[in-house]
Write an enzyme that holds these catalytic residues in place. Structure first.
Site, PDB file in Angstrom:
ATOM      1  CE  LYS A   1      73.317  82.532  31.358  1.00  0.00           C
ATOM      2  NZ  LYS A   1      74.790  82.911  30.216  1.00  0.00           N
TER       3      LYS A   1
ATOM      4  CB  SER B   1      80.008  78.844  28.510  1.00  0.00           C
ATOM      5  OG  SER B   1      80.912  79.982  28.838  1.00  0.00           O
TER       6      SER B   1
HETATM    7  C1  LIG Z   1      75.359  82.898  31.430  1.00  0.00           C
HETATM    8  C2  LIG Z   1      77.109  82.273  30.824  1.00  0.00           C
HETATM    9  C3  LIG Z   1      77.833  81.955  31.388  1.00  0.00           C
HETATM   10  C4  LIG Z   1      77.613  81.711  33.272  1.00  0.00           C
HETATM   11  O1  LIG Z   1      76.452  80.926  33.423  1.00  0.00           O
HETATM   12  P1  LIG Z   1      75.825  80.254  35.402  1.00  0.00           P
HETATM   13  O2  LIG Z   1      75.395  79.323  34.895  1.00  0.00           O
HETATM   14  O3  LIG Z   1      75.531  81.983  34.743  1.00  0.00           O
HETATM   15  O4  LIG Z   1      77.184  80.383  36.240  1.00  0.00           O
HETATM   16  C5  LIG Z   1      79.258  81.676  31.397  1.00  0.00           C
HETATM   17  N1  LIG Z   1      79.060  81.701  30.148  1.00  0.00           N
HETATM   18  C6  LIG Z   1      78.353  82.355  28.940  1.00  0.00           C
HETATM   19  C7  LIG Z   1      78.623  82.395  27.871  1.00  0.00           C
HETATM   20  C8  LIG Z   1      77.002  83.197  29.872  1.00  0.00           C
HETATM   21  O5  LIG Z   1      76.699  83.447  28.220  1.00  0.00           O
END
Ligand SMILES: *Cc1c(COP(=O)(O)O)cnc(C)c1O
Length: 349
Positions: A84, A334
């Site tokens: 993010k 992510s």
């Molecule tokens: C926010 C987040 C997501 C989801 O992402 P979106 O863009 O809101 O769909 C997935 N994994 C992690 C670690 C996140 O912080």
């Protein structure tokens, strides 16, 4: 204002967009916006590794995904531990001095808050984060340590959102949501851009979804640069609003009870859904227990710490193996901000 084509080159023409888009819904970013973001973020974000893990391939084969060759995009190693920060930095670097002085306001307990606080410190922007009272103390401390003001308000997320909107209204600060923000999506898309350079031969890319910025970003980049690449989204079955919205072709709300904080979103968002409707190949659901099992697989087979949201894409490969057998699969890890109890639970899974 710069003129922009209504949709990205390579996507279907605007006349093929099913419903007229209300004026309040911003247009998705273009490839040019993504390339601008990549230039802006150069040196400020980690070019995270895209790694093969033979043990993980074996785990996938054992689960039934025979001859799947996985490439993990390690955004768990990004600054603040999640992708993010790419969107947050892209947004704040684009503000002028006066906008930075007025500052930003957001409501979040998790990675969105940390990313904005990090970017705010880097750019000298005032940053206020509203959290419900009684937040996760680890996350609260992290946000404070990054220099943001934290205001505790209300018992639910909705209370915090209302308070954040009120603060923005009275102070002139910019309210920054986690979806429906094209500049965030453009920044987030730089992760897919990197991955396509690191692994140009992917057949399919699996992306976890909360509000959908990561998956929409992947779709936009794939549409422009890798027409044959399938993008598959994954959501927690306990918080399926984006999945339900995509299947229904209209914005839906849904139950929101997943333990995976990054995926805990209760409604679909217009901007990201519009992109997903055009380009997403499939949308899969995984249970919280399946997510925990994938966290365990990351720990044991790839020596990788993933938070629940960060392990959801791998969970989808393990739970829906037929879809991925024999293919070269990009798996977005992510985020890595797992709490200690969460890691214990994963190892017991
Ligand atoms: C926010 C987040 C997501 C989801 O992402 P979106 O863009 O809101 O769909 C997935 N994994 C992690 C670690 C996140 O912080």
């Amino acid at each position: 204002m710069r003129r922009r084509p209504p949709m990205l080159a390579g996507m279907s023409s605007p006349s093929a967009v099913p419903a007229p888009t209300p004026a309040a819904v911003p247009a998705p970013p273009t490839l040019r916006d993504v390339l601008d973001a990549a230039r802006r973020l150069d040196g400020l974000v980690v070019r995270t590794p895209a790694l093969e893990h033979p043990e993980l391939d074996r785990a996938a084969a054992d689960a039934g995904a025979r001859d799947a060759r996985l490439v993990v995009k390690h955004e768990n190693l990004q600054h603040t531990g999640a992708f993010k920060v790419r969107g947050a930095l892209n947004l704040l670097l684009g503000l002028d001095a006066e906008e930075r002085r007025r500052g930003i306001v957001a409501y979040s307990t998790g990675n969105h808050a940390q990313a904005l606080a990090h970017a705010a410190r880097h750019t000298g922007t005032r940053c206020t984060i509203v959290m419900p009272t009684d937040p996760n103390p680890v996350k609260e401390r992290a946000v404070r340590r990054l220099g943001a003001d934290v205001e505790l308000h209300g018992s639910t997320f909705d209370d915090a959102r209302e308070r954040a909107a009120e603060l923005a209204e009275t102070s002139g600060a910019r309210l920054v949501g986690a979806a429906n923000e094209p500049v965030l999506v453009a920044g987030v898309a730089t992760a897919t851009l990197e991955l396509l350079q690191q692994a140009p031969d992917l057949d399919v890319l699996v992306v976890p979804v909360g509000g959908g910025s990561g998956a929409a970003a992947a779709c936009l980049v794939a549409a422009a640069m890798a027409p044959g690449l399938e993008v598959v989204a994954v959501q927690a079955a306990a918080s399926p609003a984006a999945h339900d919205s995509w299947r229904a072709g209209e914005l839906r709300t849904a139950a929101n009870t997943t333990r995976a904080e990054g995926l805990a979103v209760g409604c679909g968002f217009a901007l990201t859904q519009r992109v997903l409707r055009e380009r997403l190949a499939d949308f899969l659901l995984v249970s919280d227990d399946e997510i925990a099992a994938a966290q365990r697989a990351y720990l044991t087979a790839a020596r990788t710490v993933a938070e629940g949201a960060g392990a959801a894409a791998l969970a989808a490969v393990l739970v829906h193996p037929d879809r991925f057998a024999g293919r070269r699969v990009g798996v977005v890890c992510s985020g890595g901000n797992a709490s200690e109890p969460e890691l214990r639970r994963a190892l017991d899974a």
